[in-house]
Scaffold this active site. Structure first.
Site, PDB file in Angstrom:
ATOM      1  N   GLY A 188       1.078  -5.796  -2.343  1.00  0.00           N
ATOM      2  CA  GLY A 188       1.190  -4.725  -1.362  1.00  0.00           C
ATOM      3  C   GLY A 188      -0.123  -4.548  -0.630  1.00  0.00           C
ATOM      4  O   GLY A 188      -1.140  -5.138  -0.996  1.00  0.00           O
ATOM      5  N   SER A 189      -0.087  -3.708   0.408  1.00  0.00           N
ATOM      6  CA  SER A 189      -1.271  -3.502   1.240  1.00  0.00           C
ATOM      7  C   SER A 189      -2.463  -3.039   0.399  1.00  0.00           C
ATOM      8  O   SER A 189      -2.269  -2.490  -0.680  1.00  0.00           O
ATOM      9  CB  SER A 189      -0.986  -2.447   2.303  1.00  0.00           C
ATOM     10  OG  SER A 189       0.267  -2.667   2.876  1.00  0.00           O
ATOM     11  N   PRO A 190      -3.659  -3.236   0.942  1.00  0.00           N
ATOM     12  CA  PRO A 190      -4.849  -2.779   0.224  1.00  0.00           C
ATOM     13  C   PRO A 190      -4.826  -1.256   0.054  1.00  0.00           C
ATOM     14  O   PRO A 190      -4.302  -0.550   0.920  1.00  0.00           O
ATOM     15  CB  PRO A 190      -6.002  -3.176   1.146  1.00  0.00           C
ATOM     16  CG  PRO A 190      -5.438  -4.146   2.111  1.00  0.00           C
ATOM     17  CD  PRO A 190      -3.970  -3.911   2.182  1.00  0.00           C
ATOM     18  N   THR A 192      -3.266   0.630  -2.025  1.00  0.00           N
ATOM     19  CA  THR A 192      -2.035   1.305  -2.413  1.00  0.00           C
ATOM     20  C   THR A 192      -2.000   1.633  -3.907  1.00  0.00           C
ATOM     21  O   THR A 192      -1.021   2.170  -4.392  1.00  0.00           O
ATOM     22  CB  THR A 192      -0.807   0.450  -2.068  1.00  0.00           C
ATOM     23  OG1 THR A 192      -1.070  -0.900  -2.447  1.00  0.00           O
ATOM     24  CG2 THR A 192      -0.527   0.496  -0.584  1.00  0.00           C
ATOM     25  N   GLY A 193      -3.061   1.265  -4.608  1.00  0.00           N
ATOM     26  CA  GLY A 193      -3.151   1.675  -6.008  1.00  0.00           C
ATOM     27  C   GLY A 193      -2.778   0.599  -7.012  1.00  0.00           C
ATOM     28  O   GLY A 193      -2.348   0.915  -8.123  1.00  0.00           O
ATOM     29  N   LYS A 194      -2.989  -0.662  -6.646  1.00  0.00           N
ATOM     30  CA  LYS A 194      -2.641  -1.743  -7.581  1.00  0.00           C
ATOM     31  C   LYS A 194      -3.601  -1.756  -8.770  1.00  0.00           C
ATOM     32  O   LYS A 194      -3.185  -1.858  -9.918  1.00  0.00           O
ATOM     33  CB  LYS A 194      -2.658  -3.098  -6.843  1.00  0.00           C
ATOM     34  CG  LYS A 194      -1.611  -3.167  -5.740  1.00  0.00           C
ATOM     35  CD  LYS A 194      -1.603  -4.493  -5.032  1.00  0.00           C
ATOM     36  CE  LYS A 194      -2.808  -4.689  -4.120  1.00  0.00           C
ATOM     37  NZ  LYS A 194      -2.811  -3.752  -2.972  1.00  0.00           N
ATOM     38  N   GLU A 413      16.385   0.503  12.183  1.00  0.00           N
ATOM     39  CA  GLU A 413      16.820   0.501  10.771  1.00  0.00           C
ATOM     40  C   GLU A 413      18.082   1.331  10.593  1.00  0.00           C
ATOM     41  O   GLU A 413      18.961   0.988   9.800  1.00  0.00           O
ATOM     42  CB  GLU A 413      15.708   1.021   9.860  1.00  0.00           C
ATOM     43  CG  GLU A 413      14.419   0.200   9.859  1.00  0.00           C
ATOM     44  CD  GLU A 413      14.640  -1.278   9.552  1.00  0.00           C
ATOM     45  OE1 GLU A 413      15.587  -1.595   8.804  1.00  0.00           O
ATOM     46  OE2 GLU A 413      13.879  -2.117  10.077  1.00  0.00           O
ATOM     47  N   HIS A 416      21.079  -0.834  11.350  1.00  0.00           N
ATOM     48  CA  HIS A 416      21.503  -1.676  10.218  1.00  0.00           C
ATOM     49  C   HIS A 416      22.290  -0.854   9.187  1.00  0.00           C
ATOM     50  O   HIS A 416      23.348  -1.264   8.721  1.00  0.00           O
ATOM     51  CB  HIS A 416      20.282  -2.248   9.490  1.00  0.00           C
ATOM     52  CG  HIS A 416      19.569  -3.346  10.235  1.00  0.00           C
ATOM     53  ND1 HIS A 416      20.208  -4.444  10.739  1.00  0.00           N
ATOM     54  CD2 HIS A 416      18.244  -3.503  10.517  1.00  0.00           C
ATOM     55  CE1 HIS A 416      19.311  -5.245  11.308  1.00  0.00           C
ATOM     56  NE2 HIS A 416      18.112  -4.693  11.202  1.00  0.00           N
TER      57      HIS A 416
HETATM   58  P1  ADP Z   1      -5.639  -1.523  -4.499  1.00  0.00           P
HETATM   59  O1  ADP Z   1      -6.018  -2.096  -5.807  1.00  0.00           O
HETATM   60  O2  ADP Z   1      -4.163  -1.568  -4.245  1.00  0.00           O
HETATM   61  O3  ADP Z   1      -6.406  -2.003  -3.325  1.00  0.00           O
HETATM   62  P2  ADP Z   1      -6.787   0.833  -5.648  1.00  0.00           P
HETATM   63  O4  ADP Z   1      -6.045   0.909  -6.926  1.00  0.00           O
HETATM   64  O5  ADP Z   1      -8.133   0.255  -5.697  1.00  0.00           O
HETATM   65  O6  ADP Z   1      -5.920   0.045  -4.564  1.00  0.00           O
HETATM   66  O7  ADP Z   1      -6.810   2.273  -4.998  1.00  0.00           O
HETATM   67  C1  ADP Z   1      -8.012   2.865  -4.603  1.00  0.00           C
HETATM   68  C2  ADP Z   1      -7.983   4.350  -4.813  1.00  0.00           C
HETATM   69  O8  ADP Z   1      -6.987   4.958  -4.007  1.00  0.00           O
HETATM   70  C3  ADP Z   1      -7.588   4.746  -6.216  1.00  0.00           C
HETATM   71  O9  ADP Z   1      -8.697   4.716  -7.058  1.00  0.00           O
HETATM   72  C4  ADP Z   1      -7.062   6.160  -6.006  1.00  0.00           C
HETATM   73  O10 ADP Z   1      -8.112   7.083  -5.910  1.00  0.00           O
HETATM   74  C5  ADP Z   1      -6.415   6.070  -4.653  1.00  0.00           C
HETATM   75  N1  ADP Z   1      -4.962   5.855  -4.767  1.00  0.00           N
HETATM   76  C6  ADP Z   1      -4.280   4.790  -4.282  1.00  0.00           C
HETATM   77  N2  ADP Z   1      -2.972   4.911  -4.530  1.00  0.00           N
HETATM   78  C7  ADP Z   1      -2.810   6.061  -5.223  1.00  0.00           C
HETATM   79  C8  ADP Z   1      -1.671   6.730  -5.777  1.00  0.00           C
HETATM   80  N3  ADP Z   1      -0.437   6.249  -5.670  1.00  0.00           N
HETATM   81  N4  ADP Z   1      -1.882   7.891  -6.409  1.00  0.00           N
HETATM   82  C9  ADP Z   1      -3.115   8.396  -6.522  1.00  0.00           C
HETATM   83  N5  ADP Z   1      -4.221   7.824  -6.029  1.00  0.00           N
HETATM   84  C10 ADP Z   1      -4.087   6.662  -5.365  1.00  0.00           C
HETATM   85 ZN    ZN Z   2      16.261  -5.552  11.641  1.00  0.00          ZN
END
Ligand code: ADP
Ligand code: ZN
Length: 582
Positions: A188-190, A192-194, A413, A416
């Protein structure tokens, strides 16, 4: 590795040899005996002189027949050489300039060797240093992050909950003969909390968390990366159960042969192979889980995605308005927000913001507030922070996408979803969203009943209509001049289905019951099932029907689209409610 050692050894040997020779020469010259010119002449007369070096310096060097050396004054007279030759003395002529050149040459060579050796040594040391660094990669042993630290991402959390259970009770699963997943890819996009998700898995399972980045493993020297992988896993095993997180896995797991001019990258291949070997090597009941993150799944080498490797793929998408609200709430817990701040409204404004961006928005606002130092964060701080972040964002950034695009996506959307519900209600629309994913602008997903062995002609026509419905809705609502490129995948899919119907399934009168690929393989010259003109006519016809269908239900289309604009994501039940109420 071995090769390199051999090279160093050879270089070392050469240096020792050269230095030794130089020293030997020097030493030999020390033992040279100075003699007077008279002595020299008598030695020549007596035939004791073996050879002589003639140059333009003040001294003459020579050798007696017994092997010892002497120096004497250089008479520098004409015919001297001839005299010597008459006495059977070997004469070599050189100039002191030449000797000087020889010396500098020798010194230069030495210097060059030394330089090469030193710089190679340095690089080796660097590489070893990096190796050592991995060996020192120490896990975070007590991870405090839990699923409570993540707002939204409910589906992903549910999947990861399972991983937590695998780590905690692997015996439970192996007892039933279940093969445990070894690797998970979060994509997923940067922002997003991976990383956050991976860490939370470690936190929930109560095991150490190793975090590395794919880029750490791609070194200039073949084999170093692979060594670091082995070190990492060795270290991880010492801890028993743990979570290994590899950020930016694409750095080492990109599809192969994609380098410039198709060259493959040995180092990366070796590293990747080491990773795969380690992953298939560890015992299922060990409770080690590898979680990798990437922005895009489709660029990864298939070898990584095979069963027994990273066989679970979980999308971590950008948050919709609901999740944004939750993330904002979570990150404002420790911040004194003034009542002028409306988080609902802020969630509405922050379309296409990632979790990380929302977090930094609040942080930026807190900094502005601290500068004012009036005791709380108010709406002005938030607004200021909002514009700072928007302005700082790249142009192509999703946050800057105009409202216009959002509307187009919503109607597209909705088209669809509406047509699916109308003509193929057995294909449940499980989700419609205008939040972009790695797959494209918006998205709608449906469940096609899996227990169907054959697709009827009408099913295939319906599939084409559903694909065309996005474009049809755009055209109806915004006019023929304002349709967008958003339909490109849909058109590709529709064309594919139509061509299959004609060339493979005998579903067109004109082409009859023939498989045109088989015809071609059997020597019929490029048989034409029907012309593209015929296909276009069929497609036009289906498009007209879809447009008519949407037109008849335009109030439903509007209801769905406006709800999408408001809520961004609609679940199956929401959609049903909207359709019933409108
Ligand atoms: P990625 O690894 O996808 O690039 P990160 O896990 O490093 O993203 O996310 C960076 C920061 O953004 C996290 O430390 C948190 O503070 C915040 N964050 C991102 N997504 C969430 C979420 N779903 N809930 C709470 N905080 C989030
Ligand atoms: Zn379409």
């Amino acid at each position: 590795m071995k090769n390199r050692k051999a090279i160093y050894l050879i270089i070392l040997a050469v240096i020792v040899l050269v230095v030794g020779l130089a020293l030997y020469n020097h030493y030999k010259q020390d033992k040279v005996q100075p003699i007077s010119y008279n002595e020299f002449i008598s030695a020549v007369e007596n035939g004791r002189v073996d050879s002589l070096v003639l140059d333009d310096s003040d001294i003459l060097r020579g050798k007696y027949k017994d092997g010892s050396s002497f120096v004497t004054d250089n008479p520098r007279k004409d015919g001297f050489k001839e005299d010597l030759l008459v006495h059977d003395i070997r004469v070599s002529e050189t100039s002191s300039q030449m000797q000087f050149d020889k010396l500098t040459g020798l010194l230069l060579t030495l210097a060059l060797f030394a330089f090469v050796a030193i710089s190679l040594k340095k690089k080796e040391k660097q590489a070893q240093g990096q190796l050592a660094k991995t060996a020192l990669v120490s896990p975070e042993e007590r991870v405090k992050t839990s699923f409570d630290s993540i707002a939204g991402n409910e589906e992903a959390k549910a999947s990861m909950q399972e991983m937590v259970d695998f780590i905690k009770n692997p015996e439970k699963y192996t007892r039933y003969g279940a093969r445990l997943p070894r690797g998970v890819i979060l994509y997923g996009s940067p922002g997003t909390g991976k990383t956050l998700m991976a860490k939370a898995v470690a936190g929930e399972a109560g095991v150490p968390f190793f975090a590395v980045s794919g880029a750490d493993f791609v070194q200039v020297y073949v084999g170093v990366g692979a060594g670091r992988i082995r070190d990492l896993f060795k270290k991880a095993r010492e801890y028993g159960k743990c979570v290994i997180f590899i950020d930016e896995i694409d750095a080492l797991g990109k599809k192969r042969d994609q380098g410039p001019n198709g060259s493959s990258n040995d180092e990366r291949d070796q590293t990747l192979n080491a990773l795969l070997a380690e992953m298939s090597g560890f015992n299922e009941s060990e409770g080690i889980v590898v979680i990798a993150a990437t922005n895009r799944l489709d660029t990864l080498d298939e070898a990584l995605l095979r069963p027994g490797r990273f066989d679970r793929h979980i999308e971590i998408g950008l948050p919709d308005i609901n999740s944004r609200r939750k993330i904002l709430e979570l990150h404002s817990r420790n911040k004194p927000l003034d009542e002028s701040v409306d988080l609902d409204n802020l969630a509405y404004q922050t379309v296409y913001f990632s979790g990380a961006k929302l977090e930094s928005l609040l942080n930026e606002a807190a900094i502005y507030a601290a500068k004012r130092d009036q005791g709380s964060i108010d709406k002005r701080d938030i607004d200021k922070a909002f514009y700072t972040i928007i302005a700082g964002a790249e142009k192509k950034d999703r946050s800057a996408i105009a409202e216009r695009d959002r509307r187009v996506t919503a109607y597209h959307e909705a088209g669809h979803a509406l047509v699916t519900s109308l003509i193929a209600p057995e294909n449940k629309v499980t989700k419609v969203t205008i939040i972009p994913s790695t797959k494209g602008a918006g998205g709608f997903s449906m469940n096609i009943p899996p227990d169907r062995m054959y697709h009827r002609k009408i099913d295939m026509e319906n599939a084409i209509k559903i694909a065309l419905a996005g474009r049809a809705a755009e055209e109806l609502v915004f006019g023929p001049d304002r349709v967008t490129t958003g339909a490109s995948n849909d058109i590709e899919r529709a064309t594919g289905i139509l061509v299959d119907m004609v060339r493979r399934f005998g579903m067109s009168e004109k082409s009859g019951l023939l498989n045109y690929d088989v015809l071609y393989q059997n020597g019929f010259n490029q048989p034409q099932s029907c012309t593209s003109e015929d296909l276009k006519k069929t497609m036009d016809d289906l498009y007209r029907k879809v447009t008519g269908l949407i037109e008849d239900n335009i109030h439903l289309l509007k209801a769905i689209a406006e709800n999408l604009l408001l809520r961004e994501t609609l679940e199956e039940k929401d959609l049903k409610l909207i359709m019933e109420a409108s």
